[in-house]
Write an enzyme that holds these catalytic residues in place. Structure first.
Site, short mmCIF file in Angstrom:
data_model
loop_
_atom_site.label_atom_id
_atom_site.label_comp_id
_atom_site.label_asym_id
_atom_site.label_seq_id
_atom_site.Cartn_x
_atom_site.Cartn_y
_atom_site.Cartn_z
N VAL A 47 40.24 25.25 74.44
CA VAL A 47 40.95 25.12 73.15
C VAL A 47 42.36 25.69 73.27
O VAL A 47 43.31 25.13 72.73
CB VAL A 47 40.16 25.82 72.03
CG1 VAL A 47 40.95 25.80 70.72
CG2 VAL A 47 38.81 25.14 71.83
N ARG A 132 33.89 33.23 59.38
CA ARG A 132 33.77 32.00 58.57
C ARG A 132 33.05 32.21 57.25
O ARG A 132 33.43 31.65 56.23
CB ARG A 132 33.07 30.91 59.38
CG ARG A 132 33.92 30.34 60.51
CD ARG A 132 33.12 29.36 61.35
NE ARG A 132 33.88 28.92 62.51
CZ ARG A 132 33.32 28.41 63.61
NH1 ARG A 132 31.99 28.30 63.68
NH2 ARG A 132 34.07 28.03 64.61
N CYS A 166 33.24 23.03 64.83
CA CYS A 166 33.72 21.68 65.16
C CYS A 166 32.87 20.59 64.49
O CYS A 166 33.40 19.61 63.94
CB CYS A 166 33.75 21.48 66.67
SG CYS A 166 32.19 21.87 67.50
N GLN A 193 26.21 16.33 70.54
CA GLN A 193 27.35 17.18 70.86
C GLN A 193 27.66 17.19 72.35
O GLN A 193 26.80 17.43 73.18
CB GLN A 193 27.10 18.59 70.32
CG GLN A 193 27.02 18.60 68.80
CD GLN A 193 26.80 19.97 68.20
OE1 GLN A 193 25.91 20.14 67.37
NE2 GLN A 193 27.58 20.96 68.60
N LYS A 250 25.15 27.03 60.87
CA LYS A 250 26.60 27.02 60.65
C LYS A 250 27.00 25.80 59.84
O LYS A 250 27.79 25.89 58.88
CB LYS A 250 27.34 27.01 61.99
CG LYS A 250 27.34 28.30 62.76
CD LYS A 250 28.05 28.11 64.09
CE LYS A 250 27.92 29.31 64.99
NZ LYS A 250 28.57 29.08 66.31
N HIS A 279 32.25 14.74 69.99
CA HIS A 279 30.92 14.75 69.38
C HIS A 279 30.69 13.48 68.55
O HIS A 279 31.64 12.82 68.12
CB HIS A 279 30.78 15.94 68.41
CG HIS A 279 30.80 17.28 69.08
ND1 HIS A 279 30.74 17.45 70.44
CD2 HIS A 279 30.85 18.53 68.54
CE1 HIS A 279 30.76 18.75 70.72
NE2 HIS A 279 30.83 19.41 69.58
N GLN A 354 36.04 17.03 69.72
CA GLN A 354 35.68 18.40 69.36
C GLN A 354 36.78 19.40 69.69
O GLN A 354 37.03 20.34 68.93
CB GLN A 354 34.38 18.78 70.08
CG GLN A 354 33.95 20.22 69.90
CD GLN A 354 34.63 21.18 70.86
OE1 GLN A 354 35.01 20.79 71.97
NE2 GLN A 354 34.81 22.42 70.45
#
Length: 379
Positions: A47, A132, A166, A193, A250, A279, A354
């Site tokens: 990332v 989050r 994601c 995924q 999540k 994904h 993703q």
């Protein structure tokens, strides 16, 4: 000839000296003198590297950039926008001259160092799951709830903005237009995924297992099982009581928070598949109002961040290879759920990169929105 060679050698030595000086100075860019000073924590990961590409390709404005990573990468030099930048070790003193810090170094490091960044006055955009579900931290998909990223007061103190999971991001991009127009009662989602969701090591594992399969070598890797030609339940921990794994929970909890629908009925099943990047998700939606397929297509077609790939005549629908390296969430297979009455059920199949929209691009878009809104920067 001897003088010419000496002159050429001198110029080469001077160029090398200047490059080393710039590497030591680590980061100065003066193209945007009023732009933010930024840092990337976890710059060496998948990332982090994607963030660098997006900063350059989107001409993200900045006047100063800092590359941060673990002690293993300290001192390494990375080429960026024609310059060599030395990677520094991430520590509590890394953010004294930072306005916006992109974190993509795992939840443990985010919990350890993000508070230091905000204490120094930086805005942290965190890609981990650490914050989050914190009620004081906004969870943002810019196409849906960008304004949640704005500071809650006029204080110039730093704060944290959470980047969603994601799989949650792509799900919410598909749900939001339908929810705006017809309301959503219930969602059933199954994910497919890619290796990219587990990081660079998982992508490398899939590639290596392909080579090992051809050569007949034993198949090993970070998942502890055969990955090539196989699929398996998502590699996150499973809750003994509910049977749901962390990834599924999540998606359930984050979707409710992003859509501001605490009572939304949603369930998820998350599966790892041997795809390198991007994904896919199969989504079944129960709406509060009757909707035709034509209406759904129109709402999705006009929504930001999505692109319809829904060609029944040519059997052309979203695929990971289509979504890879792209910015949009691809949506297709839009059809009525025949098991539901009153045209309140819809089926969709989606695909999204993703690493890009599922992580790096979403973070960059949040930062772009903050700059667009002219939020005060400490520098």
């Amino acid at each position: 000839k001897m003088k010419k060679k000496q002159s050429t050698k001198k110029r080469e030595n001077m160029s090398a000296f200047r490059r080393s000086l710039f590497a030591l100075s680590r980061r100065k860019f003066v193209d945007h003198p009023s732009a933010p000073r930024i840092a990337i924590a976890g710059v060496t990961g998948a990332v982090g590297q994607e963030l660098l590409q997006l900063i350059e390709n989107r001409r993200f404005p900045f006047r100063d950039i800092r590359f941060l990573a673990s002690a293993r990468s300290k001192g390494k030099v990375q080429r960026f926008m024609g310059r060599d930048i030395t990677i520094e070790e991430l520590d509590h003193d890394s953010f004294s001259d930072t306005d916006i810090a992109f974190f993509s170094c795992g939840g443990a490091r985010s919990k350890q160092f993000a508070p230091s960044a905000t204490k120094a006055g930086a805005i942290v955009i965190d890609n981990s799951s650490a914050y989050r579900m914190d009620p004081c931290v906004p969870l943002v998909v810019p196409e849906i709830n960008a304004r949640a990223a704005l500071p809650s007061s006029s204080s110039d103190a730093g704060y944290i903005i959470a980047n969603p999971n994601c799989s949650t991001i792509m799900l919410c991009l598909a749900l939001w237009p339908l929810h705006q127009h017809a309301g959503i009662e219930r969602v059933v989602v199954s994910t497919y995924q890619a290796a990219s969701g587990a990081g660079l090591s998982a992508m490398q594992e899939l590639e290596q297992q392909a080579r090992d399969w051809v050569s007949g070598a034993p198949l090993t890797g970070c998942f502890g099982k055969q990955y090539i030609w196989n699929l398996f339940s998502h590699n996150s921990a499973v809750d003994a009581d509910t049977g749901y794994n962390e990834e599924e929970l999540k998606m359930v909890l984050e979707t409710k928070k992003i859509l501001s629908e605490a009572e939304l009925g949603i369930t998820a099943t998350c599966i790892r598949v041997p795809v390198l990047r991007a994904h896919c998700e199969s989504i079944n939606v129960t709406l509060k109002q009757s909707v035709t397929v034509a209406q759904a297509r129109e709402w999705l077609r006009s929504a930001p961040g999505v692109r319809l790939v829904d060609d029944r005549d040519n059997n052309c629908f979203p695929e990971p290879i289509m979504a890879s390296f792209g910015d949009d969430c691809l949506i297709g297979r839009i059809r009525q759920d025949l098991s539901q009455t009153d045209n309140k059920g819809l089926e969709m199949f989606i695909s999204c990169d993703q690493i890009r929209k599922g992580a790096a691009l979403n973070a960059i878009q949040i930062a772009e929105f903050l700059i667009q809104e002219k939020i005060p920067l400490k520098g």
